[in-house]
Design an enzyme around this catalytic site. Structure first.
Site, PDB file in Angstrom:
ATOM      1  CG  ASP A  90      -8.879   2.537   1.596  1.00 29.18           C
ATOM      2  OD1 ASP A  90      -8.634   1.938   1.168  1.00 29.18           O
ATOM      3  OD2 ASP A  90      -8.844   2.615   2.785  1.00 29.18           O
ATOM      4  CG  ASP A 109      -2.286   0.830   1.881  1.00 32.40           C
ATOM      5  OD1 ASP A 109      -2.211   1.648   0.266  1.00 32.40           O
ATOM      6  OD2 ASP A 109      -2.656   0.946   1.871  1.00 32.40           O
TER       7      ASP A 109
END
Length: 514
Positions: A339, A278
């Site tokens: 997200d 990430d």
């Protein structure tokens, strides 16, 4: 010399443009903009964790300077100006459209140097003191160069989209060894493993600190990663883990910056089968396409060098058209979005609008619209049906994100529907696409390896709709067989119209003549 007096002396020296005389005792020299001002913050705001302030003044009277933070390393100052006891300067900002920089100030006070500013969602207001030579040396950020970009050959992994579970959506960083084992147990007992869900992925929050050898240890919540991996493998499952190319992960834990190859070896030794990488704080160091591609290549090459087959998930939010280069840096899936959240609006924006903009999906490399929210309770049954249908039609990875121990019967039926999963896992690997829109109704098509076609009828409106499905929607001249996948019923040619509830979906598998 008291700090207040030292700072007063500093202000006078700056105003006069004269250097401050150096001290020769063990006491740190009074800081000076001219000789080089170095201030340490013992209690910084956690994010971005600014630990060090440096500024100096050249012969031309101009200033240069930088901040050093736990999250972003060196943060250069620009447009520096002095007014009395206040130094003002710009620091590059991130993730705020139309705000490329933020204005910061450093003010001399009786208590020390007051630093005020902000970056993205973080606010800084903290007071510092002169840094000793040892403190300055310890906090100085050292840039780690990236390797040149190269191409990693395909390895045959992820022939179909990965399926499993990830901890973040439900637990965020509040995870531990016991919870991960419980999720593995529930995946087996519920039948989800046998339905194809095999990855048990530990997201952010497992990391501890690095030892003297530089190796990253898990925190106290994970006493033995190798033992945990063995337990997961003993259940017929596979273990996933999480890291970042930055100094910090998104939740503020230790990232892989400067230790990429070492971390890859550690993960392989533990028995890890999947890595989500990430970007997080790395978006400061890696702010353009070239550096982003190279940092993801670096970890891809490091994983490859371990000799262990590890699924590599790129999570950099779809920037720089990641689908066009994700495979070449070793990626098997790549996030196309930020997200997801457990609501229809966000889920539909990602699935209907954002993810379809990305091409290049297929065996060995998949567009990832983020994890499933089925089972978390924020959407209705019809909305979750749309969620599952849309992800399957998109050939998306199916990574559950709820507490598997409390899966409801309705959620289990959605997640374990073998015919819907078969569409997602079809070996042809084509990402489905919109073929027709009629108001709030969308009709999607996805060709399958056996020659049949998956058709999804989506109703994005709030009122039930009657939807006509046409043979041309499947590029057929005549339909000979229709299978309703959610209802589990077949007909010879199918009804002319289907009733689709508001925010709901009908999913069909059709065959016919071309």
């Amino acid at each position: 010399m008291r700090l207040t007096y030292a700072l007063a002396l500093l202000a006078a020296a700056v105003t006069a443009g004269q250097p401050v005389a150096a001290q020769t005792s063990a006491t740190p020299a009074a800081p000076s903009f001219v000789a080089g001002m170095r201030v340490i913050f013992d209690d910084p705001a956690p994010n971005p964790g600014v630990r060090l302030f440096e500024v100096s003044r050249g012969g031309d009277g101009g200033f240069t300077g930088k901040l050093t933070s736990d999250w972003y390393g060196a943060m250069p100052m620009s447009n520096i100006t002095l007014a009395g006891k206040m130094l003002s300067f710009d620091i590059r900002n991130i993730n705020t459209r139309g705000v490329p920089t933020r204005r910061w100030t450093a003010t001399l006070t009786d208590q020390g140097l007051l630093l005020e500013g902000g970056i993205w969602e973080s606010t800084v207001k903290q007071t510092g003191r002169p840094a000793s030579a040892a403190e300055f040396a310890a906090l100085t950020y050292r840039d780690v160069p990236l390797p040149p970009l190269a191409t990693i050959a395909p390895d045959g992994l992820a022939a179909t989209p990965p399926m499993g579970w990830s901890s973040w959506n439900k637990f965020a960083e509040h995870i531990d060894d016991r919870t991960i084992r419980a999720m593995a147990d529930a995946m087996v007992s519920s039948g989800l493993r046998d339905a194809g869900y095999v990855y048990v992925n530990i997201d952010d929050g497992w990391q501890g600190t690095r030892g003297p050898d530089g190796e990253l240890r898990p925190n106290d919540k994970f006493p033995d990663m190798k033992a945990l991996a063995d337990y997961i493998h003993g259940k017929g499952l596979k273990l996933g883990i999480y890291s970042s190319p930055g100094l910090k992960t998104c939740a503020g834990y230790t990232g892989s910056y400067g230790h990429v190859e070492q971390d890859a070896k550690t993960f392989a030794r533990w028995g890890v089968d999947y890595l989500k990488y990430d970007l997080c704080s790395g978006e400061w160091q890696y702010a353009d396409a070239d550096t982003v591609m190279r940092t993801y290549y670096q970890m891809g090459a490091a994983l490859k060098a371990t000799g262990r087959p590890i699924i590599y998930s790129l999570c950099q939010y779809g920037r720089f058209d990641v689908a066009s280069w994700g495979r070449s840096v070793g990626g098997h899936l790549w996030r196309t979005t930020g997200d997801i959240t457990d609501d229809y609006k966000k889920m539909s924006e990602i699935g209907f609008d954002r993810n379809p903009k990305f091409a290049h999906a297929g065996p060995g490399g998949w567009n990832d619209p983020d994890m499933l929210e089925v089972g978390n309770g924020g959407m209705s049954h019809d909305e979750y049906t749309t969620h599952m249908t849309l992800w399957a039609m998109s050939a998306a990875p199916l990574l559950m994100g709820h507490d598997l121990r409390t899966t409801t019967p309705d959620a289990l039926k959605l997640l374990e529907n073998k015919e819907v999963i078969a569409v997602d896992q079809d070996r042809l690997g084509v990402q489905g696409a919109l073929v027709r829109r009629d108001g709030a109704v969308e009709i999607w098509s996805k060709p399958l390896a056996d020659g049949s076609v998956a058709i999804a009828l989506f109703n994005r409106g709030e009122i039930d709709a009657r939807v006509a499905f046409l043979p041309a929607d499947a590029k057929l001249s005549r339909i000979t067989r229709v299978r309703d996948l959610w209802r589990g019923k077949s007909t010879g040619s199918g009804p002319v119209k289907y009733s689709v509830p508001g925010h709901g979906a009908v999913m069909l598998r059709v065959a016919g003549k071309r």
